[in-house]
Design an enzyme around this catalytic site. Sequence first.
Site, PDB file in Angstrom:
ATOM      1  N   SER A 239       0.986  -1.226   0.066  1.00  0.00           N
ATOM      2  CA  SER A 239      -0.075  -0.091  -0.114  1.00  0.00           C
ATOM      3  C   SER A 239       0.872   1.146   0.107  1.00  0.00           C
ATOM      4  O   SER A 239       0.489   2.125  -0.788  1.00  0.00           O
ATOM      5  CB  SER A 239      -0.885   0.011   1.322  1.00  0.00           C
ATOM      6  OG  SER A 239      -0.381  -0.188   2.369  1.00  0.00           O
ATOM      7  N   HIS A 269      -2.127  -8.931   1.733  1.00  0.00           N
ATOM      8  CA  HIS A 269      -1.770  -7.607   2.388  1.00  0.00           C
ATOM      9  C   HIS A 269      -2.833  -7.331   3.669  1.00  0.00           C
ATOM     10  O   HIS A 269      -3.085  -8.157   4.464  1.00  0.00           O
ATOM     11  CB  HIS A 269      -1.626  -6.613   1.377  1.00  0.00           C
ATOM     12  CG  HIS A 269      -1.066  -5.236   1.839  1.00  0.00           C
ATOM     13  ND1 HIS A 269      -0.171  -5.133   2.879  1.00  0.00           N
ATOM     14  CD2 HIS A 269      -0.923  -4.082   1.214  1.00  0.00           C
ATOM     15  CE1 HIS A 269       0.266  -3.848   3.190  1.00  0.00           C
ATOM     16  NE2 HIS A 269      -0.200  -3.283   2.129  1.00  0.00           N
ATOM     17  N   HIS A 316       5.785 -12.824   7.158  1.00  0.00           N
ATOM     18  CA  HIS A 316       6.095 -11.596   7.029  1.00  0.00           C
ATOM     19  C   HIS A 316       7.005 -11.437   5.944  1.00  0.00           C
ATOM     20  O   HIS A 316       7.967 -12.431   5.812  1.00  0.00           O
ATOM     21  CB  HIS A 316       6.241 -10.562   8.165  1.00  0.00           C
ATOM     22  CG  HIS A 316       6.242  -9.181   7.727  1.00  0.00           C
ATOM     23  ND1 HIS A 316       6.908  -8.439   7.359  1.00  0.00           N
ATOM     24  CD2 HIS A 316       4.894  -8.276   7.988  1.00  0.00           C
ATOM     25  CE1 HIS A 316       6.462  -7.205   7.050  1.00  0.00           C
ATOM     26  NE2 HIS A 316       5.324  -7.264   7.285  1.00  0.00           N
ATOM     27  N   ARG A 325       3.496  -4.963  16.603  1.00  0.00           N
ATOM     28  CA  ARG A 325       1.968  -4.514  16.469  1.00  0.00           C
ATOM     29  C   ARG A 325       1.093  -5.486  17.033  1.00  0.00           C
ATOM     30  O   ARG A 325       0.008  -5.108  17.325  1.00  0.00           O
ATOM     31  CB  ARG A 325       1.774  -3.922  14.878  1.00  0.00           C
ATOM     32  CG  ARG A 325       2.593  -2.715  14.548  1.00  0.00           C
ATOM     33  CD  ARG A 325       2.231  -2.485  12.907  1.00  0.00           C
ATOM     34  NE  ARG A 325       2.564  -3.858  12.292  1.00  0.00           N
ATOM     35  CZ  ARG A 325       2.295  -4.045  10.849  1.00  0.00           C
ATOM     36  NH1 ARG A 325       1.915  -2.929  10.319  1.00  0.00           N
ATOM     37  NH2 ARG A 325       2.922  -4.975  10.388  1.00  0.00           N
ATOM     38  N   ASP A 371      -2.178  -8.536  11.705  1.00  0.00           N
ATOM     39  CA  ASP A 371      -3.570  -8.881  11.230  1.00  0.00           C
ATOM     40  C   ASP A 371      -3.942 -10.019  11.986  1.00  0.00           C
ATOM     41  O   ASP A 371      -5.016 -10.270  12.002  1.00  0.00           O
ATOM     42  CB  ASP A 371      -3.542  -9.341   9.754  1.00  0.00           C
ATOM     43  CG  ASP A 371      -3.303  -8.079   8.777  1.00  0.00           C
ATOM     44  OD1 ASP A 371      -3.646  -7.020   9.121  1.00  0.00           O
ATOM     45  OD2 ASP A 371      -2.772  -8.175   7.824  1.00  0.00           O
TER      46      ASP A 371
HETATM   47  N1  NMX Z   1       0.876 -19.503   5.658  1.00  0.00           N
HETATM   48  C1  NMX Z   1       1.156 -20.644   4.521  1.00  0.00           C
HETATM   49  N2  NMX Z   1       2.284 -20.343   3.790  1.00  0.00           N
HETATM   50  C2  NMX Z   1       3.080 -19.240   3.991  1.00  0.00           C
HETATM   51  C3  NMX Z   1       2.949 -18.393   4.801  1.00  0.00           C
HETATM   52  C4  NMX Z   1       1.658 -18.477   5.852  1.00  0.00           C
HETATM   53  N3  NMX Z   1       1.336 -17.598   6.749  1.00  0.00           N
HETATM   54  N4  NMX Z   1       3.650 -17.011   4.992  1.00  0.00           N
HETATM   55  C5  NMX Z   1       4.606 -17.562   3.825  1.00  0.00           C
HETATM   56  N5  NMX Z   1       4.046 -18.738   3.428  1.00  0.00           N
HETATM   57  C6  NMX Z   1       4.770 -19.494   2.286  1.00  0.00           C
HETATM   58  C7  NMX Z   1       4.595 -18.485   1.228  1.00  0.00           C
HETATM   59  O1  NMX Z   1       3.285 -18.789   0.347  1.00  0.00           O
HETATM   60  C8  NMX Z   1       5.539 -19.040   0.278  1.00  0.00           C
HETATM   61  O2  NMX Z   1       5.026 -20.280  -0.343  1.00  0.00           O
HETATM   62  P1  NMX Z   1       5.717 -20.546  -1.776  1.00  0.00           P
HETATM   63  O3  NMX Z   1       7.131 -20.905  -1.973  1.00  0.00           O
HETATM   64  O4  NMX Z   1       4.773 -21.885  -2.122  1.00  0.00           O
HETATM   65  O5  NMX Z   1       5.244 -19.327  -2.870  1.00  0.00           O
HETATM   66  C9  NMX Z   1       6.733 -19.481   0.996  1.00  0.00           C
HETATM   67  O6  NMX Z   1       5.947 -19.710   2.530  1.00  0.00           O
HETATM   68  C10 NMX Z   1       7.767 -18.567   1.268  1.00  0.00           C
HETATM   69  O7  NMX Z   1       7.207 -17.070   1.578  1.00  0.00           O
HETATM   70  P2  NMX Z   1       7.903 -16.109   2.440  1.00  0.00           P
HETATM   71  O8  NMX Z   1       9.056 -15.667   1.815  1.00  0.00           O
HETATM   72  O9  NMX Z   1       8.015 -16.609   4.060  1.00  0.00           O
HETATM   73  O10 NMX Z   1       6.926 -14.762   2.745  1.00  0.00           O
HETATM   74  P3  NMX Z   1       6.609 -13.739   1.436  1.00  0.00           P
HETATM   75  O11 NMX Z   1       7.604 -12.620   1.680  1.00  0.00           O
HETATM   76  O12 NMX Z   1       6.760 -14.323   0.182  1.00  0.00           O
HETATM   77  O13 NMX Z   1       5.250 -13.521   1.769  1.00  0.00           O
HETATM   78  C11 NMX Z   1       3.251 -12.897   3.185  1.00  0.00           C
HETATM   79  C12 NMX Z   1       4.740 -12.573   2.953  1.00  0.00           C
HETATM   80  C13 NMX Z   1       3.031 -11.710   4.347  1.00  0.00           C
HETATM   81  C14 NMX Z   1       2.578 -12.598   2.008  1.00  0.00           C
HETATM   82  C15 NMX Z   1       3.055 -14.249   3.433  1.00  0.00           C
HETATM   83  O14 NMX Z   1       3.544 -14.499   4.829  1.00  0.00           O
HETATM   84  C16 NMX Z   1       1.498 -14.652   3.791  1.00  0.00           C
HETATM   85  O15 NMX Z   1       1.012 -14.965   2.671  1.00  0.00           O
HETATM   86  N6  NMX Z   1       1.147 -14.577   4.682  1.00  0.00           N
HETATM   87  C17 NMX Z   1      -0.250 -14.821   5.153  1.00  0.00           C
HETATM   88  C18 NMX Z   1      -1.101 -13.390   4.701  1.00  0.00           C
HETATM   89  C19 NMX Z   1      -1.168 -12.619   5.690  1.00  0.00           C
HETATM   90  O16 NMX Z   1      -0.993 -12.750   6.913  1.00  0.00           O
HETATM   91  N7  NMX Z   1      -0.757 -11.345   5.241  1.00  0.00           N
HETATM   92  C20 NMX Z   1      -0.744 -10.062   5.855  1.00  0.00           C
HETATM   93  C21 NMX Z   1       0.644  -9.412   5.886  1.00  0.00           C
HETATM   94  C22 NMX Z   1       0.646  -8.096   6.907  1.00  0.00           C
HETATM   95  N8  NMX Z   1      -0.229  -7.044   6.256  1.00  0.00           N
HETATM   96  O17 NMX Z   1      -1.038  -6.740   6.913  1.00  0.00           O
HETATM   97  O18 NMX Z   1       0.057  -6.783   5.179  1.00  0.00           O
HETATM   98  C1  MLT Z   2       2.262  -3.501   6.562  1.00  0.00           C
HETATM   99  O1  MLT Z   2       1.669  -3.110   7.755  1.00  0.00           O
HETATM  100  O2  MLT Z   2       2.296  -2.946   5.500  1.00  0.00           O
HETATM  101  C2  MLT Z   2       2.491  -5.165   6.471  1.00  0.00           C
HETATM  102  O3  MLT Z   2       3.094  -5.490   7.739  1.00  0.00           O
HETATM  103  C3  MLT Z   2       3.036  -5.626   5.206  1.00  0.00           C
HETATM  104  C4  MLT Z   2       4.506  -5.368   5.027  1.00  0.00           C
HETATM  105  O4  MLT Z   2       5.039  -4.409   5.735  1.00  0.00           O
HETATM  106  O5  MLT Z   2       4.893  -5.802   4.126  1.00  0.00           O
END
Ligand code: NMX
Ligand code: MLT
Length: 432
Positions: A239, A269, A316, A325, A371
Site C-alpha cells: 500500500s 496484505h 511476513h 503491533r 492482522d
Molecule cells: N501460511 C502458509 N504459507 C506461508 C505463509 C503462511 N502464513 N507465509 C508464507 N508462506 C509461504 C509462502 O506462500 C511461500 O510459499 P511458496 O514458496 O509456495 O510461494 C513461502 O512460504 C515463502 O514465503 P515467505 O518468503 O516466507 O513470505 P513472502 O515474503 O513471500 O510473503 C506474506 C509474505 C505476508 C505475503 C506471507 O507470509 C503470507 O501470505 N502470509 C499470510 C497472509 C498475511 O497474513 N498477510 C498479511 C501481511 C501483513 N499485512 O497486513 O500486510
Molecule cells: C504492512 O503493515 O504493510 C504489512 O505488515 C506488510 C509489510 O510490511 O510488508
Amino acid sequence: MSLKDVLREKIEAHRSRTKTLVTKHGDVKVGEVTIAQAIGGARGVRCLVTDVSYLDPEEGIRFRGKTIPEVMSELPKPKGKDYPYVEGFWYFLQTGEIPTQAQALEVVEDFKARSPVPQYVFDILRAMPRDSHPMVMFSAAIVAMQRESKFAKFYHEAYDRRTAWEYMYEDAADILAKLPVIAAYIYRMKYQGDTPIASDPDLDLGGNFARMMGIDSPYDDVARMYFILHSDHESGNASAHTTHLVASTLSDAYYALSAGINALAGPLHGLANEEVLRWIQDVYDKLGGKIPTKEDLTKFLWDTLNSGKVIPGYGHAVLRKTDPRYTSQREYCLKHLPDDDLFKVVSSIYEVAPDILREQGKAKNPWPNVDAQSGVIQWHYGIKEYDFYTVLFGVGRAIGVLTNITWDRGLGYAIERPKSVTTAMLEEVAGV
Ligand code: NMX
Ligand code: MLT
C-alpha cells in the site's frame, strides 16, 4: 510555530542531504539484485528511501526512530485516555518532533475544519450496490474527491517544484481529516440499517470516529491505538509503495491514496485481517459452533496448509519475529478483554501455528503479524462485519503514506521507473 512551518524548516534543511547523496555519492552501491529477487517480488532490494519509519526484521517497526511503546507513552493524550491523539501522531510523523499538548490540539482544530465531506461523496456511496465491498466504497470515495485537489490546481496554474510539497500537504491533511467520516458513514450505511451518526465538533479524531460508529468508550481509545499502529511500515509494503509510485508521477494525493487502498485490499496484505476472522468463523462452523481446542486448531491449520492456502495473519516479507503491533494489541486484550472467547482462540492459534509453519518449512517467518490480532478487538466492541476491518486499516495506513508523499514532493523524488529484463536475459546472466 504551526505544523506546516515546522515541516517547512525540516524539509528545507533535509534537501541538501538528499542532494549531496545524489550528486556526490550517487555511484555508491547500496546492494545488488539477484535473480531470485528480480522474480520474487524484489524482496530485500534496497531501492526506496524514507525517514518516516524503519522496519527492522528482529525488532519490528520504529516510527521516526521510536518504538511503539515509546510513541504510545511520549505523545500527548486526551485527558483521561490511554492512547495518544491521532492528530499529535500526524504531527510527529510529519515533522519527527513530539508535539506539545498545544501543538497536538492545534492539529485537532485544523482537522475539524477540514473534516466536512462533500455531499456528492455520500451520494456516490449511496448509489453503489449495497453489497459492494467496503474497500471498493472507501477507495471510490477517495478518488471521487479528486476534484478538490489543491495540488492538481496548483500544478495546472502555478507549478513550482520547490513549494509543491505544501499543496501535497494540504491535500494530505484534507483527506486524512475526512477519512474517519467516510469510513464511519460506510459502516453505518452498509451494516447498521443506514443510520449515519453526525460528528461531534468537540471531539478529537479518535473520539469522533467512535461516536460516528456508534460505539461507546473505550472504543475511542481503540480507534486511536488502531490507527496509530497501522499507520506506517516503511515504504516497501504494497500500500505504501503503490501510493508512492502513483504520487511519483505528480498525481495528487487523492489518486495516489485511492490506489494504495486498492493494494491494501489484497488478501496477502491488509485484507488478511478480514481473512483471519473468516478462517476462525469457518472453524466454528465446521465444529457446529463449539469453541475450538488446540487439537481442533492444529487439524484446521494443517488442513488449510494442505489445501494450498496460507494461514492468514502469519508470516511476513521482512519481519522475522512476532510483530510488535501484534504484541501491542495482545497487551490491550490481556488488559481489557482477557476472558473474550475469540481472544482465547487467537491466543491458542499463537501457541500452535508457529510450530506448524516451521514443520511445514516454507514460510520464512512463522510468527504472527498485525492482522492476526486486530480483528479480535473490533469484534469485541461489536464490529462483527469483518469485511469492514480493512477499511479501518486503510484509515490508519493513510497517516503514514500521506506523510511519505508529502516528503516525496518536499525532497523532489523522481518518477519511479525501475528497469525490467527478459527471462532470456536472466538465463544468459545465469549461464543456463
Ligand atoms: N501460511 C502458509 N504459507 C506461508 C505463509 C503462511 N502464513 N507465509 C508464507 N508462506 C509461504 C509462502 O506462500 C511461500 O510459499 P511458496 O514458496 O509456495 O510461494 C513461502 O512460504 C515463502 O514465503 P515467505 O518468503 O516466507 O513470505 P513472502 O515474503 O513471500 O510473503 C506474506 C509474505 C505476508 C505475503 C506471507 O507470509 C503470507 O501470505 N502470509 C499470510 C497472509 C498475511 O497474513 N498477510 C498479511 C501481511 C501483513 N499485512 O497486513 O500486510
Ligand atoms: C504492512 O503493515 O504493510 C504489512 O505488515 C506488510 C509489510 O510490511 O510488508
